[in-house]
Scaffold this active site. Structure first.
Site, PDB file in Angstrom:
ATOM      1  N   GLY A 274      20.765  48.770  78.606  1.00 56.24           N
ATOM      2  CA  GLY A 274      21.754  49.785  78.259  1.00 56.24           C
ATOM      3  C   GLY A 274      23.108  49.410  78.850  1.00 56.24           C
ATOM      4  O   GLY A 274      23.801  48.527  78.344  1.00 56.24           O
ATOM      5  N   GLY A 275      23.457  50.032  79.953  1.00 52.22           N
ATOM      6  CA  GLY A 275      24.783  49.869  80.585  1.00 52.22           C
ATOM      7  C   GLY A 275      25.258  48.429  80.709  1.00 52.22           C
ATOM      8  O   GLY A 275      26.412  48.119  80.374  1.00 52.22           O
TER       9      GLY A 275
ATOM     10  N   HIS B 211      13.506  56.019  70.980  1.00 53.62           N
ATOM     11  CA  HIS B 211      14.088  55.941  72.324  1.00 53.62           C
ATOM     12  C   HIS B 211      13.890  57.281  73.041  1.00 53.62           C
ATOM     13  O   HIS B 211      13.942  58.343  72.403  1.00 53.62           O
ATOM     14  CB  HIS B 211      15.577  55.608  72.231  1.00 53.62           C
ATOM     15  CG  HIS B 211      16.173  55.246  73.556  1.00 53.62           C
ATOM     16  ND1 HIS B 211      16.560  56.204  74.468  1.00 53.62           N
ATOM     17  CD2 HIS B 211      16.403  54.052  74.139  1.00 53.62           C
ATOM     18  CE1 HIS B 211      17.025  55.585  75.553  1.00 53.62           C
ATOM     19  NE2 HIS B 211      16.941  54.285  75.384  1.00 53.62           N
TER      20      HIS B 211
ATOM     21  N   ASN C   2      21.254  47.963  73.875  1.00 57.38           N
ATOM     22  CA  ASN C   2      21.372  49.288  73.263  1.00 57.38           C
ATOM     23  C   ASN C   2      22.663  49.919  73.771  1.00 57.38           C
ATOM     24  O   ASN C   2      22.725  50.351  74.920  1.00 57.38           O
ATOM     25  CB  ASN C   2      20.150  50.138  73.643  1.00 57.38           C
ATOM     26  CG  ASN C   2      20.277  51.576  73.152  1.00 57.38           C
ATOM     27  OD1 ASN C   2      21.164  51.892  72.364  1.00 57.38           O
ATOM     28  ND2 ASN C   2      19.384  52.436  73.622  1.00 57.38           N
ATOM     29  N   TRP C   3      23.651  49.963  72.903  1.00 51.50           N
ATOM     30  CA  TRP C   3      24.960  50.460  73.330  1.00 51.50           C
ATOM     31  C   TRP C   3      25.022  51.980  73.387  1.00 51.50           C
ATOM     32  O   TRP C   3      26.016  52.549  73.840  1.00 51.50           O
ATOM     33  CB  TRP C   3      26.049  49.932  72.382  1.00 51.50           C
ATOM     34  CG  TRP C   3      26.335  48.467  72.583  1.00 51.50           C
ATOM     35  CD1 TRP C   3      25.745  47.624  73.489  1.00 51.50           C
ATOM     36  CD2 TRP C   3      27.282  47.673  71.864  1.00 51.50           C
ATOM     37  NE1 TRP C   3      26.271  46.364  73.385  1.00 51.50           N
ATOM     38  CE2 TRP C   3      27.214  46.361  72.391  1.00 51.50           C
ATOM     39  CE3 TRP C   3      28.181  47.939  70.829  1.00 51.50           C
ATOM     40  CZ2 TRP C   3      28.024  45.318  71.909  1.00 51.50           C
ATOM     41  CZ3 TRP C   3      28.972  46.902  70.354  1.00 51.50           C
ATOM     42  CH2 TRP C   3      28.900  45.604  70.895  1.00 51.50           C
TER      43      TRP C   3
ATOM     44  N   GLU D 228      10.029  51.458  78.429  1.00 52.73           N
ATOM     45  CA  GLU D 228      11.181  52.004  79.137  1.00 52.73           C
ATOM     46  C   GLU D 228      10.774  53.253  79.907  1.00 52.73           C
ATOM     47  O   GLU D 228      10.764  54.361  79.338  1.00 52.73           O
ATOM     48  CB  GLU D 228      12.281  52.379  78.130  1.00 52.73           C
ATOM     49  CG  GLU D 228      12.866  51.208  77.378  1.00 52.73           C
ATOM     50  CD  GLU D 228      14.322  51.475  76.994  1.00 52.73           C
ATOM     51  OE1 GLU D 228      15.165  50.665  77.369  1.00 52.73           O
ATOM     52  OE2 GLU D 228      14.605  52.502  76.372  1.00 52.73           O
TER      53      GLU D 228
HETATM   54  P1  13P Z   1      20.126  51.406  81.176  1.00 46.33           P
HETATM   55  O1  13P Z   1      19.988  49.881  81.133  1.00 46.33           O
HETATM   56  O2  13P Z   1      21.558  51.831  81.159  1.00 46.33           O
HETATM   57  O3  13P Z   1      19.284  51.997  82.237  1.00 46.33           O
HETATM   58  O4  13P Z   1      19.537  51.933  79.766  1.00 46.33           O
HETATM   59  C1  13P Z   1      18.282  51.503  79.366  1.00 46.33           C
HETATM   60  C2  13P Z   1      18.029  51.951  77.990  1.00 46.33           C
HETATM   61  O5  13P Z   1      17.834  53.120  77.730  1.00 46.33           O
HETATM   62  C3  13P Z   1      18.007  50.940  76.922  1.00 46.33           C
HETATM   63  O6  13P Z   1      17.490  51.453  75.744  1.00 46.33           O
END
Ligand code: 13P
Length: 263
Positions: A246-247, A106, A10-11, A179
């Site tokens: 995410g990151g 999300h 997820n960018w 999440e």
């Molecule tokens: P991070 O991996 O940056 O914590 O983000 C998770 C996220 O929200 C994926 O949808």
């Protein structure tokens, strides 16, 4: 029945067209050097999906020409097929553009944009009807976890989102992403044990509400500070079928390393 693991990136609001192109070339290079990963992706033993911002979707979809196994999805969708909804995009439009997936519910959309359980349900219905695979996000805040409300929150979110779907669509067309809000972007991931506990409870919930068949094929992802150094532990848990990253999905190298950890 075997569940195909899914490593999804997820960018969020990162990577415009040119950064997306750069990511794709780096990913192609990285995967071509890793025979095991290439074989697994080409043989559909594992899936990799990226969720770029809307304006970068066409560029990511173009990447399928040389990365045919790559799945592409959007980060949001509107429930109506069309209409006077300034700024919104419909499920059929995403499908027509070539998207495979869409993320729905999300926590950033719920918290920052006021998305409700009812809107999440309508979006999920629209996505599934249009033939998109949905990644439905659920998860508790730190306050809710500390109050011992994790499963109550997660079950409420699931129930409200999935209520209208036929049982065979639940397992087949929806990936559930657990999440925990306190783990998103904080560097504080759930431990493998914590992730497994909730993912297992989610599978039990799906079994009770939609039947064993649905629960068996139901893919459940963990998301929240998944990194190259914690991915293997999280992904080795029996009810964790993949990761929503995410990151660490923004760089082809770390994202590919997470995929390798899943193998
Ligand atoms: P991070 O991996 O940056 O914590 O983000 C998770 C996220 O929200 C994926 O949808």
């Amino acid at each position: 029945m075997e569940r195909t693991p899914l490593i999804a990136g997820n960018w969020k609001m990162h990577h415009g067209i040119s950064a997306t192109g750069k990511f794709l070339s780096e990913l192609e290079m990285r995967i071509s050097r890793d025979a095991g990963a290439k074989k697994a992706l080409e043989g559909d033993f594992i899936e990799m999906a990226i969720f770029p911002p809307f304006t970068s979707l066409w560029r990511a979809l173009e990447g399928k020409r040389y990365l045919p196994w790559l799945k592409v999805g959007a980060q949001n969708v509107h429930w109506a097929p069309e209409g006077a909804f300034t700024g919104e995009v419909s499920a059929n439009m995403l499908r027509e553009a070539g998207c495979d997936y869409v993320i729905i519910g999300h926590s950033e959309r719920r918290q920052l944009f006021g998305e409700t359980d009812e809107q999440v349900r309508r979006k999920l219905d629209a996505a599934v009807s249009a033939g998109l695979l949905a990644v439905l996000c659920v998860g508790e805040t730190l306050q809710e976890r500390e109050a011992g409300e994790t499963m109550a929150v997660v079950e409420r979110q699931l129930m409200k989102a999935l209520v209208g779907l036929p049982p065979d669509e639940v397992g087949r067309s929806v990936c559930i992403a657990y999440e925990p809000v306190w783990a998103i972007g904080t560097g504080r991931n759930a431990t493998p044990g914590e992730a497994q506990e909730v993912c297992q409870a989610i599978r039990r919930f799906v079994a009770e509400r939609f039947g064993d068949e649905a629960a068996m094929v139901q893919r459940i992802l963990y998301g929240g500070s998944v990194k190259t150094d914690n991915a293997a532990g999280l992904l080795s848990e029996p009810d964790v079928d993949g990761a929503l990253v995410g990151g660490a999905s923004l760089q082809a190298d770390s994202f590919a390393q997470i995929l390798a950890a899943a193998l």
